[in-house]
Design an enzyme around this catalytic site. Structure first.
Site, mmCIF file in Angstrom:
data_model
loop_
_atom_site.group_PDB
_atom_site.id
_atom_site.type_symbol
_atom_site.label_atom_id
_atom_site.label_comp_id
_atom_site.label_asym_id
_atom_site.label_seq_id
_atom_site.Cartn_x
_atom_site.Cartn_y
_atom_site.Cartn_z
ATOM 1 N N ARG A 35 0.676 3.043 13.290
ATOM 2 C CA ARG A 35 1.599 3.450 12.237
ATOM 3 C C ARG A 35 2.654 2.360 12.106
ATOM 4 O O ARG A 35 2.878 1.579 13.031
ATOM 5 C CB ARG A 35 2.269 4.792 12.547
ATOM 6 C CG ARG A 35 3.239 4.776 13.713
ATOM 7 C CD ARG A 35 3.805 6.176 13.945
ATOM 8 N NE ARG A 35 4.712 6.231 15.076
ATOM 9 C CZ ARG A 35 6.032 6.031 14.998
ATOM 10 N NH1 ARG A 35 6.572 5.744 13.817
ATOM 11 N NH2 ARG A 35 6.799 6.112 16.049
ATOM 12 N N SER A 44 5.637 -3.999 9.928
ATOM 13 C CA SER A 44 4.652 -5.045 10.225
ATOM 14 C C SER A 44 4.807 -5.609 11.628
ATOM 15 O O SER A 44 4.501 -6.768 11.888
ATOM 16 C CB SER A 44 4.736 -6.180 9.184
ATOM 17 O OG SER A 44 4.508 -5.674 7.880
ATOM 18 N N ARG A 45 5.316 -4.781 12.530
ATOM 19 C CA ARG A 45 5.516 -5.142 13.940
ATOM 20 C C ARG A 45 6.573 -6.219 14.138
ATOM 21 O O ARG A 45 6.648 -6.835 15.200
ATOM 22 C CB ARG A 45 4.201 -5.586 14.599
ATOM 23 C CG ARG A 45 3.152 -4.470 14.700
ATOM 24 C CD ARG A 45 3.706 -3.299 15.522
ATOM 25 N NE ARG A 45 2.698 -2.286 15.798
ATOM 26 C CZ ARG A 45 2.506 -1.202 15.028
ATOM 27 N NH1 ARG A 45 3.233 -1.032 13.939
ATOM 28 N NH2 ARG A 45 1.609 -0.311 15.364
ATOM 29 N N LEU A 46 7.406 -6.459 13.133
ATOM 30 C CA LEU A 46 8.516 -7.397 13.288
ATOM 31 C C LEU A 46 9.743 -6.611 13.743
ATOM 32 O O LEU A 46 10.695 -6.392 12.990
ATOM 33 C CB LEU A 46 8.773 -8.152 11.987
ATOM 34 C CG LEU A 46 7.622 -9.054 11.539
ATOM 35 C CD1 LEU A 46 7.971 -9.768 10.239
ATOM 36 C CD2 LEU A 46 7.283 -10.076 12.639
#
Length: 218
Positions: free
Chosen positions: A8, A195-197
């Site tokens: 997610r 976005s996993r940033l």
């Protein structure tokens, strides 16, 4: 089981330098107050923001973790309670370097703490022990924490025996049970990002003073 497709995105919030204060304990207090407030919201499933994972290292170099409940914190550090004969206590005695992590998934936040654990004073431990419900005080006596147990029934029988023995009287204060305070030397605040940033800021204490937070790559 392949879980590569289970994911997610983290989109609830961001964290920038302007959101932070100079003292990480004050920053923790701010986030912790928000977690407590959210836990009281019946529409949100956030059962216990005081839960914290404690990581220690054994004499063989093997790390171990377990979840405990935070019972106190101030500028000196974070306090939890345990049996001093437990695995965590024995490992702290051998190596006091300890790590904590608070995970508040509903807020997409984590707080990681690294520091040195020491026993709190007897008076401080006694004050907390006396604040516990009577049955919880008795449980400290009947459970030889981390040692093998023949059955749950044997544990319950020991508790029943102690209830009969104590009756309406007071439960003695156990000398083998008390608190540890983790004095932080490093605190990291993690906020999930799209976005996993993710946003990560790390505070480090040098010569007794907290240095300005440094942004870390996610």
């Amino acid at each position: 089981m392949d879980l590569g497709e289970y994911r997610r995105d983290y989109v609830k919030d961001g964290l920038s330098r302007k959101d932070l204060v100079a003292d990480p304990m004050q920053q923790f207090s701010h986030w912790f107050a928000q977690a407590l407030e959210l836990s009281r919201n019946d529409a949100v499933s956030m059962p216990d923001p005081t839960a914290v994972v404690v990581a220690t290292v054994g004499e063989n170099g093997m790390p171990s973790q377990r979840t405990v409940l935070l019972k106190f914190y101030d500028t000196r550090g974070f306090v939890f309670y345990t049996n001093y004969g437990s695995r965590k206590a024995r490992e702290i005695a051998g190596n006091p370097q300890t790590s904590l992590i608070f995970v508040w998934l509903e807020m997409e936040r984590q707080v990681r703490v690294c520091g040195r654990a020491t026993k709190v004073g007897v008076a401080e431990s006694t004050k907390y022990i006396l604040s516990r419900p009577k049955e919880s005080q008795m449980s400290a006596w009947v459970s030889s924490q981390s040692k093998p147990l023949t059955s749950r029934q044997a544990l319950l029988q020991k508790l029943d025996e102690m209830k009969r023995k104590i009756g309406e009287g007071k439960v003695p204060i156990p000398s083998f049970w008390g608190g540890f305070r983790v004095e932080p030397q490093e605190i990291e605040f993690w906020q999930g990002g799209s976005s996993r940033l993710h946003d990560r800021f790390q505070y480090v204490k040098k010569e007794g003073l907290w240095q300005p937070p440094v942004r870390l790559a996610p």
